[in-house]
Design a protein around this motif. Structure first.
Motif, PDB file in Angstrom:
ATOM      1  N   ALA A  34       6.295  -6.243   5.451  1.00  0.00           N
ATOM      2  CA  ALA A  34       5.667  -5.260   4.677  1.00  0.00           C
ATOM      3  C   ALA A  34       5.660  -5.826   3.205  1.00  0.00           C
ATOM      4  O   ALA A  34       6.600  -6.599   2.760  1.00  0.00           O
ATOM      5  N   ASP A  35       4.531  -5.661   2.701  1.00  0.00           N
ATOM      6  CA  ASP A  35       4.189  -6.083   1.260  1.00  0.00           C
ATOM      7  C   ASP A  35       4.341  -4.521   0.380  1.00  0.00           C
ATOM      8  O   ASP A  35       3.499  -3.839   0.726  1.00  0.00           O
ATOM      9  N   VAL A  36       5.192  -4.462  -0.534  1.00  0.00           N
ATOM     10  CA  VAL A  36       5.270  -3.324  -1.420  1.00  0.00           C
ATOM     11  C   VAL A  36       4.787  -3.530  -2.897  1.00  0.00           C
ATOM     12  O   VAL A  36       5.165  -4.227  -3.415  1.00  0.00           O
ATOM     13  N   VAL A  37       3.714  -2.731  -3.118  1.00  0.00           N
ATOM     14  CA  VAL A  37       2.837  -2.946  -4.355  1.00  0.00           C
ATOM     15  C   VAL A  37       2.819  -1.816  -5.186  1.00  0.00           C
ATOM     16  O   VAL A  37       2.597  -0.559  -4.759  1.00  0.00           O
ATOM     17  N   SER A  38       3.054  -1.788  -6.581  1.00  0.00           N
ATOM     18  CA  SER A  38       3.004  -0.721  -7.375  1.00  0.00           C
ATOM     19  C   SER A  38       1.655  -0.724  -8.149  1.00  0.00           C
ATOM     20  O   SER A  38       1.404  -1.745  -8.878  1.00  0.00           O
ATOM     21  N   MET A  39       0.920   0.128  -7.616  1.00  0.00           N
ATOM     22  CA  MET A  39      -0.578   0.328  -8.339  1.00  0.00           C
ATOM     23  C   MET A  39      -1.102   1.679  -7.929  1.00  0.00           C
ATOM     24  O   MET A  39      -0.571   2.355  -7.401  1.00  0.00           O
ATOM     25  N   ASN A  40      -2.162   1.817  -8.616  1.00  0.00           N
ATOM     26  CA  ASN A  40      -2.952   3.132  -8.489  1.00  0.00           C
ATOM     27  C   ASN A  40      -3.785   3.175  -7.076  1.00  0.00           C
ATOM     28  O   ASN A  40      -4.694   2.375  -7.078  1.00  0.00           O
ATOM     29  N   VAL A  41      -3.550   4.014  -6.230  1.00  0.00           N
ATOM     30  CA  VAL A  41      -4.299   4.201  -4.925  1.00  0.00           C
ATOM     31  C   VAL A  41      -4.714   2.721  -4.548  1.00  0.00           C
ATOM     32  O   VAL A  41      -3.734   1.949  -3.979  1.00  0.00           O
ATOM     33  N   LEU A  42      -6.051   2.547  -4.214  1.00  0.00           N
ATOM     34  CA  LEU A  42      -6.259   1.235  -3.380  1.00  0.00           C
ATOM     35  C   LEU A  42      -6.785   0.162  -4.365  1.00  0.00           C
ATOM     36  O   LEU A  42      -7.824  -0.543  -4.039  1.00  0.00           O
ATOM     37  N   ASP A  43      -6.594   0.462  -5.859  1.00  0.00           N
ATOM     38  CA  ASP A  43      -7.314  -0.354  -6.675  1.00  0.00           C
ATOM     39  C   ASP A  43      -7.291  -1.930  -6.564  1.00  0.00           C
ATOM     40  O   ASP A  43      -8.382  -2.593  -6.784  1.00  0.00           O
ATOM     41  N   ALA A  44      -6.266  -2.427  -6.099  1.00  0.00           N
ATOM     42  CA  ALA A  44      -6.143  -3.890  -5.720  1.00  0.00           C
ATOM     43  C   ALA A  44      -6.680  -4.478  -4.444  1.00  0.00           C
ATOM     44  O   ALA A  44      -6.366  -5.611  -3.983  1.00  0.00           O
ATOM     45  N   ILE A  45      -7.062  -3.553  -3.440  1.00  0.00           N
ATOM     46  CA  ILE A  45      -7.322  -3.723  -2.279  1.00  0.00           C
ATOM     47  C   ILE A  45      -8.955  -4.430  -2.278  1.00  0.00           C
ATOM     48  O   ILE A  45      -9.804  -3.568  -2.426  1.00  0.00           O
ATOM     49  N   ARG A  46      -9.079  -5.594  -1.488  1.00  0.00           N
ATOM     50  CA  ARG A  46     -10.365  -6.222  -1.652  1.00  0.00           C
ATOM     51  C   ARG A  46     -11.246  -5.497  -0.514  1.00  0.00           C
ATOM     52  O   ARG A  46     -10.653  -4.928   0.577  1.00  0.00           O
ATOM     53  N   GLY A  47     -12.552  -5.262  -0.883  1.00  0.00           N
ATOM     54  CA  GLY A  47     -13.246  -4.399   0.062  1.00  0.00           C
ATOM     55  C   GLY A  47     -13.710  -5.555   1.210  1.00  0.00           C
ATOM     56  O   GLY A  47     -13.756  -6.623   0.936  1.00  0.00           O
ATOM     57  N   GLY A  48     -13.961  -4.689   2.296  1.00  0.00           N
ATOM     58  CA  GLY A  48     -14.054  -5.775   3.382  1.00  0.00           C
ATOM     59  C   GLY A  48     -13.144  -6.399   4.240  1.00  0.00           C
ATOM     60  O   GLY A  48     -13.154  -6.946   5.523  1.00  0.00           O
ATOM     61  N   VAL A  49     -11.860  -6.343   4.047  1.00  0.00           N
ATOM     62  CA  VAL A  49     -10.689  -6.693   4.542  1.00  0.00           C
ATOM     63  C   VAL A  49     -10.174  -5.832   5.794  1.00  0.00           C
ATOM     64  O   VAL A  49     -10.633  -4.564   5.549  1.00  0.00           O
ATOM     65  N   ARG A  50     -10.210  -6.548   6.921  1.00  0.00           N
ATOM     66  CA  ARG A  50      -9.913  -5.497   8.201  1.00  0.00           C
ATOM     67  C   ARG A  50      -8.594  -4.707   7.738  1.00  0.00           C
ATOM     68  O   ARG A  50      -7.484  -5.452   7.898  1.00  0.00           O
TER      69      ARG A  50
END
Length: 200
Positions: free
Chosen positions: A91-107
């Motif tokens: 797992a990768d654990v990330v501190s951020m707001n909701v899905l702000d840093a997740i790229r669109g189009g990633v499966r």
């Protein structure tokens, strides 16, 4: 599952375990990919991330997890519990707001969240209150999720926080409600919903 709970981190309760139950079934029986990709939004202690990993492993698979929490203490708590259960490397654990840093189009196979959903001010207790209507965090999550490509979304809400709006917002971006579980506690129903992307 061994769980340590740090101060000021939401302690797993009935809503957590209800969400975990549906998530476990989804990952274990519905997602067909050999390496399921799961994002846990608002990871808290990491119970849902651990559930996804263990459910995949019970089927002889390895899941790929991103656990997200805007609170650093919760992110640290998730890391501790992943490590204590020997699953930190998955797992990768990330501190951020909701899905702000997740790229669109990633499966992504599954987005799961048991967000703060009671009507009330974040200033009072951000772990349980989701804004004046209770669904401000849920709306943020849906806005991000609708711009992405997740196959399934698992969301838990209260009957006090207009869960019907959630179904409408997700229907408007081509998600269909395919499973629901509700349990009554005191003054509310806890409702966990599973949405499937149409024409994925």
């Amino acid at each position: 599952m061994r769980i340590v709970i740090l101060d000021n981190v939401y302690s797993p309760a009935e809503d957590s375990w209800q969400t975990a139950e549906l998530l476990s079934w989804i990952v274990g029986n519905y997602v067909s990919n050999e390496e399921p990709r799961v994002i846990d939004v608002g990871s808290g202690t990491g119970v849902l991330a651990l559930t996804a990993l263990l459910s995949a492993m019970n089927k002889g698979r390895v899941a790929w997890i991103i656990a997200i929490d805007h609170d650093r203490s919760a992110a640290i708590n998730t890391r501790i519990n992943l490590a204590n259960n020997g699953l930190y490397q998955y797992a990768d654990v990330v501190s951020m707001n909701v899905l702000d840093a997740i790229r669109g189009g990633v499966r992504i196979d599954v987005i799961v969240s048991n967000p703060p959903y009671l009507p009330g001010s974040w200033d009072e207790d951000w772990r349980i209150f989701g804004g004046p209507d209770g669904n401000n965090v849920t709306r943020q999550l849906i806005t991000h999720a609708c711009g992405g490509n997740a196959l399934l979304i698992v969301l838990t809400q209260s009957s006090l926080s207009n869960w019907e709006e959630t179904t409408k917002l997700l229907r408007d971006c081509n998600y269909r409600l395919v499973m629901i579980k509700a349990s009554h506690y005191f003054f509310e129903d806890i409702i966990t919903m599973v949405f499937l992307k149409v024409n994925h």
